[in-house]
Motif scaffolding. Sequence first.
Motif, PDB file in Angstrom:
ATOM      1  N   LEU A 208       0.833  -1.204   0.000  1.00  0.00           N
ATOM      2  CA  LEU A 208       0.000   0.000   0.000  1.00  0.00           C
ATOM      3  C   LEU A 208       0.871   1.258   0.000  1.00  0.00           C
ATOM      4  CD1 LEU A 208      -2.585  -1.556   2.344  1.00  0.00           C
ATOM      5  CD2 LEU A 208      -3.203  -0.434   0.200  1.00  0.00           C
TER       6      LEU A 208
ATOM      7  N   SER B 299      -7.623  -2.457   3.927  1.00  0.00           N
ATOM      8  CA  SER B 299      -6.953  -2.297   2.615  1.00  0.00           C
ATOM      9  C   SER B 299      -6.191  -3.536   2.127  1.00  0.00           C
ATOM     10  CB  SER B 299      -6.007  -1.103   2.641  1.00  0.00           C
ATOM     11  OG  SER B 299      -6.603  -0.002   3.267  1.00  0.00           O
TER      12      SER B 299
ATOM     13  N   GLN C   8      -8.123  -5.496  -0.234  1.00  0.00           N
ATOM     14  CA  GLN C   8      -8.278  -4.978  -1.602  1.00  0.00           C
ATOM     15  C   GLN C   8      -7.070  -5.366  -2.461  1.00  0.00           C
ATOM     16  OE1 GLN C   8      -9.842  -3.087   1.080  1.00  0.00           O
ATOM     17  NE2 GLN C   8      -9.932  -1.058   0.148  1.00  0.00           N
TER      18      GLN C   8
ATOM     19  N   MET D 200      -7.140  -7.574  -5.829  1.00  0.00           N
ATOM     20  CA  MET D 200      -6.511  -7.204  -7.121  1.00  0.00           C
ATOM     21  C   MET D 200      -5.637  -8.343  -7.625  1.00  0.00           C
ATOM     22  SD  MET D 200      -5.532  -3.213  -7.428  1.00  0.00           S
ATOM     23  CE  MET D 200      -4.796  -2.858  -5.882  1.00  0.00           C
TER      24      MET D 200
ATOM     25  N   GLN E  60     -14.350  -1.170   9.768  1.00  0.00           N
ATOM     26  CA  GLN E  60     -14.147  -0.292   8.615  1.00  0.00           C
ATOM     27  C   GLN E  60     -14.884  -0.883   7.435  1.00  0.00           C
ATOM     28  OE1 GLN E  60     -10.111   0.087   7.321  1.00  0.00           O
ATOM     29  NE2 GLN E  60      -9.791   1.984   8.446  1.00  0.00           N
TER      30      GLN E  60
ATOM     31  N   GLU F  65     -14.090  -0.437   3.426  1.00  0.00           N
ATOM     32  CA  GLU F  65     -13.332   0.232   2.372  1.00  0.00           C
ATOM     33  C   GLU F  65     -13.820  -0.258   1.022  1.00  0.00           C
ATOM     34  OE1 GLU F  65      -9.151   1.438   4.453  1.00  0.00           O
ATOM     35  OE2 GLU F  65      -9.112  -0.093   2.889  1.00  0.00           O
TER      36      GLU F  65
ATOM     37  N   PHE G  64      -3.249  10.499   1.921  1.00  0.00           N
ATOM     38  CA  PHE G  64      -3.079   9.097   2.327  1.00  0.00           C
ATOM     39  C   PHE G  64      -1.956   8.539   1.470  1.00  0.00           C
ATOM     40  CE2 PHE G  64      -7.705   9.934   2.786  1.00  0.00           C
ATOM     41  CZ  PHE G  64      -7.788   9.829   4.154  1.00  0.00           C
TER      42      PHE G  64
ATOM     43  N   PHE H  57      -1.658   5.723   0.136  1.00  0.00           N
ATOM     44  CA  PHE H  57      -2.105   4.775  -0.917  1.00  0.00           C
ATOM     45  C   PHE H  57      -2.982   5.409  -1.974  1.00  0.00           C
ATOM     46  CE2 PHE H  57      -3.420   3.784   3.473  1.00  0.00           C
ATOM     47  CZ  PHE H  57      -4.613   4.456   3.524  1.00  0.00           C
TER      48      PHE H  57
ATOM     49  N   GLY I 217     -12.879   8.935   3.880  1.00  0.00           N
ATOM     50  CA  GLY I 217     -11.620   9.326   3.254  1.00  0.00           C
ATOM     51  C   GLY I 217     -11.593   8.644   1.899  1.00  0.00           C
ATOM     52  N   ALA I 218     -10.958   9.252   0.925  1.00  0.00           N
ATOM     53  CA  ALA I 218     -10.992   8.658  -0.424  1.00  0.00           C
ATOM     54  C   ALA I 218      -9.855   9.199  -1.272  1.00  0.00           C
ATOM     55  CB  ALA I 218     -12.326   8.978  -1.084  1.00  0.00           C
TER      56      ALA I 218
ATOM     57  N   ALA J 121     -10.434   4.705  -4.470  1.00  0.00           N
ATOM     58  CA  ALA J 121     -10.659   3.929  -3.245  1.00  0.00           C
ATOM     59  C   ALA J 121     -11.244   4.856  -2.193  1.00  0.00           C
ATOM     60  CB  ALA J 121      -9.350   3.325  -2.751  1.00  0.00           C
TER      61      ALA J 121
ATOM     62  N   GLY K  98     -12.647   4.874   2.249  1.00  0.00           N
ATOM     63  CA  GLY K  98     -12.753   4.149   3.517  1.00  0.00           C
ATOM     64  C   GLY K  98     -13.640   4.911   4.474  1.00  0.00           C
ATOM     65  N   MET K  99     -14.382   4.151   5.279  1.00  0.00           N
ATOM     66  CA  MET K  99     -15.254   4.806   6.270  1.00  0.00           C
ATOM     67  C   MET K  99     -15.397   3.929   7.506  1.00  0.00           C
ATOM     68  SD  MET K  99     -18.895   4.248   4.408  1.00  0.00           S
ATOM     69  CE  MET K  99     -18.572   3.483   2.847  1.00  0.00           C
ATOM     70  N   GLY K 100     -15.879   4.557   8.584  1.00  0.00           N
ATOM     71  CA  GLY K 100     -16.045   3.830   9.844  1.00  0.00           C
ATOM     72  C   GLY K 100     -17.517   3.661  10.175  1.00  0.00           C
TER      73      GLY K 100
HETATM   74  C1  2U9 Z   1      -6.005  -0.018  -1.964  1.00  0.00           C
HETATM   75  C2  2U9 Z   1      -5.824   1.252  -2.450  1.00  0.00           C
HETATM   76  C3  2U9 Z   1      -6.347   2.306  -1.753  1.00  0.00           C
HETATM   77  C4  2U9 Z   1      -8.453   3.041   1.054  1.00  0.00           C
HETATM   78  C5  2U9 Z   1      -8.742   4.358   1.648  1.00  0.00           C
HETATM   79  C6  2U9 Z   1      -9.222   5.896   3.156  1.00  0.00           C
HETATM   80  C7  2U9 Z   1      -8.967   6.671   2.079  1.00  0.00           C
HETATM   81  C8  2U9 Z   1      -9.597   6.410   4.475  1.00  0.00           C
HETATM   82  C9  2U9 Z   1     -10.249   5.841   6.710  1.00  0.00           C
HETATM   83  C10 2U9 Z   1     -11.410   6.697   6.943  1.00  0.00           C
HETATM   84  C11 2U9 Z   1     -11.765   6.607   8.396  1.00  0.00           C
HETATM   85  C12 2U9 Z   1     -10.593   4.589   7.407  1.00  0.00           C
HETATM   86  O1  2U9 Z   1     -12.505   4.306   9.075  1.00  0.00           O
HETATM   87  S1  2U9 Z   1     -11.360   5.046   8.865  1.00  0.00           S
HETATM   88  O2  2U9 Z   1     -10.376   5.029   9.867  1.00  0.00           O
HETATM   89  N1  2U9 Z   1      -9.931   5.500   5.377  1.00  0.00           N
HETATM   90  O3  2U9 Z   1      -9.615   7.572   4.707  1.00  0.00           O
HETATM   91  N2  2U9 Z   1      -9.096   4.566   2.911  1.00  0.00           N
HETATM   92  S2  2U9 Z   1      -8.599   5.740   0.783  1.00  0.00           S
HETATM   93  O4  2U9 Z   1      -7.554   3.200   0.042  1.00  0.00           O
HETATM   94  C13 2U9 Z   1      -7.045   2.114  -0.601  1.00  0.00           C
HETATM   95  C14 2U9 Z   1      -7.226   0.839  -0.122  1.00  0.00           C
HETATM   96  C15 2U9 Z   1      -6.696  -0.234  -0.813  1.00  0.00           C
HETATM   97  C16 2U9 Z   1      -5.409  -1.184  -2.697  1.00  0.00           C
END
Ligand code: 2U9
Length: 344
Positions: free
Chosen positions: A144, A172, A175, A179, A212, A214, A252, A254, A286-287, A309, A311-313
């Motif tokens: 990542l 993540s 994911q 892939m 989470q 995602e 982020f 990733f 987050g994205a 991508a 992600g959310m809680g």
């Molecule tokens: C791959 C590529 C990209 C996943 C992502 C976020 C942004 C993010 C947090 C929000 C609050 C998690 O619940 S939380 O703590 N997540 O902001 N997550 S992009 O991005 C990826 C994942 C996998 C292969």
Amino acid sequence: MKQELATLHAKALQELDDVQDTKRLGEWRVAYLGKKSELTTLSKQMGQLDAQTRPLFGQLLNERRQALEGAFTSKRESIEAAEQNARLAAETIDITLPGRHRDVGAVHPISRVIRDIEDIFLGMGFMIADGPEVETDRYNFEMLNLPKDHPARDMQDTFYITEELLMRTHTSPMQVRTMEQMHPHAPIKVIVPGRVYRRDEDDATHSHAFTQIEGLVVDKGIRMSDLKGVLEAFAKALFGEHQRVRLRPSYFPFTEPSAEVDLVCVHCQGHGCRVCKDTGWIEILGAGMVHPRVLDMAGYDSSIYSGFAFGMGPERIAMLKYGITDIRQLYQNDLRLLRQFAKV
Ligand code: 2U9
């Protein structure tokens, strides 16, 4: 013979008097009216009588048989009535007794939010994947775009099991695994719900173990506008048609570019309140566009493919949806909270 018949008749009636159930009644019938009964024997002996007494005796015999059959029938009716009454009495239900209470379970608010979110993304053609909570450093970080010396590793305090094994800090890695499994097919449209772990102090908004969801989309020609469209459709489906989303720049490792995604405040509809700190917006996601290096490492040539991508809680979403103010209430299993989610 006439005397014999009279005695037999009297004996039969007396015995019938003592019969109390259908079983004994059947035995009585065999004994007094059956093929081997004395009555049948007497009728067979009629041939020995002279021509004058034979018809008279025959008539008498018939009368006695009919009388016994009549007695049998009325006895059978009275026994059947008595047995029926006994059965009904035994089956009587006292409808005044209080009912027995059965506990009805409820779906936990976090599970409920996860199910709702899964439904929304299934409707948009996503698949759902889940994977291991104990992960390798390689899938949780390296793949990542978080090499060992990357400063962003400090952003997430990790529970290590060995140098290489750890409790996943996000979903993540699944994911990345998806892939690798899907390669070289496209598009990939997947969401990954699951439990993750961080070395956080528990307080009103943080927990060392939380969930989470995602999501990941990879295909040729995926753009930031696809990300915004999907997340806006998601926000409308979860919080209502009036919803809008706003993207703010973020970082982020990733994703590049990365964004924080806000919703119109679910409390004040954007007017400003304590919940949104008077901004009218609340952050829920987050994205970003998947970092080219992450695509390349998983086998999708970043000069051909792109992706987004997010992600959310679910805890945060459950708290917003149901007005829960302390995340710890979601983990205490207090029945007073959980019962409110029992469907009647
Ligand atoms: C791959 C590529 C990209 C996943 C992502 C976020 C942004 C993010 C947090 C929000 C609050 C998690 O619940 S939380 O703590 N997540 O902001 N997550 S992009 O991005 C990826 C994942 C996998 C292969």
